[in-house]
Design a protein around this motif. Structure first.
Motif, mmCIF file in Angstrom:
data_model
loop_
_atom_site.group_PDB
_atom_site.id
_atom_site.type_symbol
_atom_site.label_atom_id
_atom_site.label_comp_id
_atom_site.label_asym_id
_atom_site.label_seq_id
_atom_site.Cartn_x
_atom_site.Cartn_y
_atom_site.Cartn_z
ATOM 1 N N TRP A 138 0.731 -1.211 -0.154
ATOM 2 C CA TRP A 138 -0.235 0.003 0.144
ATOM 3 C C TRP A 138 1.107 1.330 -0.060
ATOM 4 O O TRP A 138 2.124 1.324 0.055
ATOM 5 C CB TRP A 138 -0.880 0.042 1.394
ATOM 6 C CG TRP A 138 -1.968 -0.977 1.124
ATOM 7 C CD1 TRP A 138 -3.229 -0.777 0.830
ATOM 8 C CD2 TRP A 138 -1.965 -2.380 1.552
ATOM 9 N NE1 TRP A 138 -4.075 -2.195 0.808
ATOM 10 C CE2 TRP A 138 -3.136 -2.958 1.201
ATOM 11 C CE3 TRP A 138 -0.922 -3.309 1.832
ATOM 12 C CZ2 TRP A 138 -3.340 -4.341 1.394
ATOM 13 C CZ3 TRP A 138 -0.951 -4.491 1.913
ATOM 14 C CH2 TRP A 138 -2.269 -5.191 1.657
ATOM 15 N N LYS A 139 0.392 2.315 -0.240
ATOM 16 C CA LYS A 139 1.104 3.642 -0.300
ATOM 17 C C LYS A 139 -0.001 4.783 0.159
ATOM 18 O O LYS A 139 -1.173 4.660 0.009
ATOM 19 C CB LYS A 139 1.575 3.848 -1.631
ATOM 20 C CG LYS A 139 0.502 3.758 -2.795
ATOM 21 C CD LYS A 139 1.128 3.981 -4.099
ATOM 22 C CE LYS A 139 0.127 4.002 -5.267
ATOM 23 N NZ LYS A 139 0.837 3.916 -6.605
ATOM 24 N N ILE A 140 0.394 5.868 0.778
ATOM 25 C CA ILE A 140 -0.198 6.846 1.271
ATOM 26 C C ILE A 140 -0.072 7.983 0.548
ATOM 27 O O ILE A 140 1.191 8.622 0.215
ATOM 28 C CB ILE A 140 -0.059 7.225 2.692
ATOM 29 C CG1 ILE A 140 -0.425 5.839 3.550
ATOM 30 C CG2 ILE A 140 -0.836 8.470 3.133
ATOM 31 C CD1 ILE A 140 0.157 6.027 5.001
ATOM 32 N N LEU B 27 -5.123 6.505 1.242
ATOM 33 C CA LEU B 27 -4.578 5.191 1.238
ATOM 34 C C LEU B 27 -4.714 4.577 -0.091
ATOM 35 O O LEU B 27 -6.011 4.362 -0.515
ATOM 36 C CB LEU B 27 -5.044 4.406 2.451
ATOM 37 C CG LEU B 27 -4.278 3.079 2.347
ATOM 38 C CD1 LEU B 27 -2.720 3.114 2.644
ATOM 39 C CD2 LEU B 27 -4.996 2.108 3.539
ATOM 40 N N ARG C 133 -3.565 1.128 -2.850
ATOM 41 C CA ARG C 133 -3.174 -0.078 -3.307
ATOM 42 C C ARG C 133 -1.909 0.367 -4.103
ATOM 43 O O ARG C 133 -1.871 1.112 -4.751
ATOM 44 C CB ARG C 133 -3.851 -1.167 -4.013
ATOM 45 C CG ARG C 133 -5.065 -1.763 -2.926
ATOM 46 C CD ARG C 133 -5.772 -3.004 -4.015
ATOM 47 N NE ARG C 133 -6.605 -3.583 -3.097
ATOM 48 C CZ ARG C 133 -6.591 -4.364 -2.210
ATOM 49 N NH1 ARG C 133 -5.289 -5.006 -2.354
ATOM 50 N NH2 ARG C 133 -7.453 -4.917 -1.859
ATOM 51 N N ARG D 52 0.770 -4.175 5.270
ATOM 52 C CA ARG D 52 -0.429 -4.671 5.474
ATOM 53 C C ARG D 52 -0.888 -4.098 6.831
ATOM 54 O O ARG D 52 -1.943 -3.384 6.968
ATOM 55 C CB ARG D 52 -1.016 -6.074 5.350
ATOM 56 C CG ARG D 52 -2.315 -6.501 5.493
ATOM 57 C CD ARG D 52 -2.518 -7.781 5.427
ATOM 58 N NE ARG D 52 -2.310 -7.898 3.987
ATOM 59 C CZ ARG D 52 -2.491 -9.310 3.495
ATOM 60 N NH1 ARG D 52 -2.563 -10.202 4.125
ATOM 61 N NH2 ARG D 52 -2.649 -9.254 2.201
ATOM 62 N N ALA E 161 -0.847 -0.235 6.859
ATOM 63 C CA ALA E 161 -2.131 0.112 6.330
ATOM 64 C C ALA E 161 -3.331 -0.114 6.980
ATOM 65 O O ALA E 161 -4.233 0.958 7.160
ATOM 66 C CB ALA E 161 -2.304 -0.771 5.004
ATOM 67 N N PRO F 80 -8.699 0.094 -0.939
ATOM 68 C CA PRO F 80 -7.620 -0.726 -0.134
ATOM 69 C C PRO F 80 -7.982 -1.516 1.126
ATOM 70 O O PRO F 80 -7.224 -2.558 1.484
ATOM 71 C CB PRO F 80 -6.341 0.374 0.086
ATOM 72 C CG PRO F 80 -7.301 1.530 0.401
ATOM 73 C CD PRO F 80 -8.218 1.550 -0.937
ATOM 74 N N GLU F 81 -9.057 -0.898 1.498
ATOM 75 C CA GLU F 81 -9.641 -1.451 2.932
ATOM 76 C C GLU F 81 -9.980 -3.077 2.732
ATOM 77 O O GLU F 81 -9.964 -3.899 3.585
ATOM 78 C CB GLU F 81 -10.679 -0.832 3.362
ATOM 79 C CG GLU F 81 -11.742 -0.753 2.659
ATOM 80 C CD GLU F 81 -11.980 0.296 1.506
ATOM 81 O OE1 GLU F 81 -13.215 0.460 0.953
ATOM 82 O OE2 GLU F 81 -10.864 0.877 1.057
ATOM 83 N N VAL G 279 -7.157 -5.366 3.799
ATOM 84 C CA VAL G 279 -6.547 -5.038 5.028
ATOM 85 C C VAL G 279 -7.280 -5.557 6.148
ATOM 86 O O VAL G 279 -8.361 -5.301 6.194
ATOM 87 C CB VAL G 279 -6.385 -3.422 5.124
ATOM 88 C CG1 VAL G 279 -5.859 -2.968 6.684
ATOM 89 C CG2 VAL G 279 -5.487 -2.708 4.147
#
Length: 96
Positions: A39-41, A52, A54, A69, A72, A89-90, A93
């Motif tokens: 993941w990346k912010i 957030l 993927r 993970r 994240a 992305p949730e 996670v």
């Protein structure tokens, strides 16, 4: 694995025998698999919160600073970080 040195008209080449390297499609699939679990912010902007994503999300092309993970999951619990509505992305996670 054996390493042999060949000399061919003033150039040296190394030949590895007994070693196999992944093919280009295998390397791409490995990269895609890694992208599904990274993941990346996207940094916060003045009028929006941070997002957030993927790793493979096309909306934010940041190429450094990937998080795990677990990180994240922690990020999703922060009030100023929202999940991307495109890559969601949730879904990958676990709850923190």
């Amino acid at each position: 694995m054996t390493i042999q040195r060949e000399s061919v008209t003033n150039t040296s080449k190394l030949r590895l025998t007994g070693v196999t390297f992944p093919s280009r499609p295998e390397r791409r699939e490995t990269e895609r698999a890694r992208a599904r679990v990274s993941w990346k912010i996207q940094p916060q902007r003045s009028h929006e919160g941070a997002l957030l994503h993927r790793e493979d999300c096309g909306l934010y092309k940041g190429s450094v600073g990937f998080i795990s993970r677990e990180d994240a999951a922690i990020a999703l619990d922060e009030p100023d970080i929202e999940p991307c509505q495109i890559c969601m992305p949730e879904n990958g996670v676990p709850p923190a």
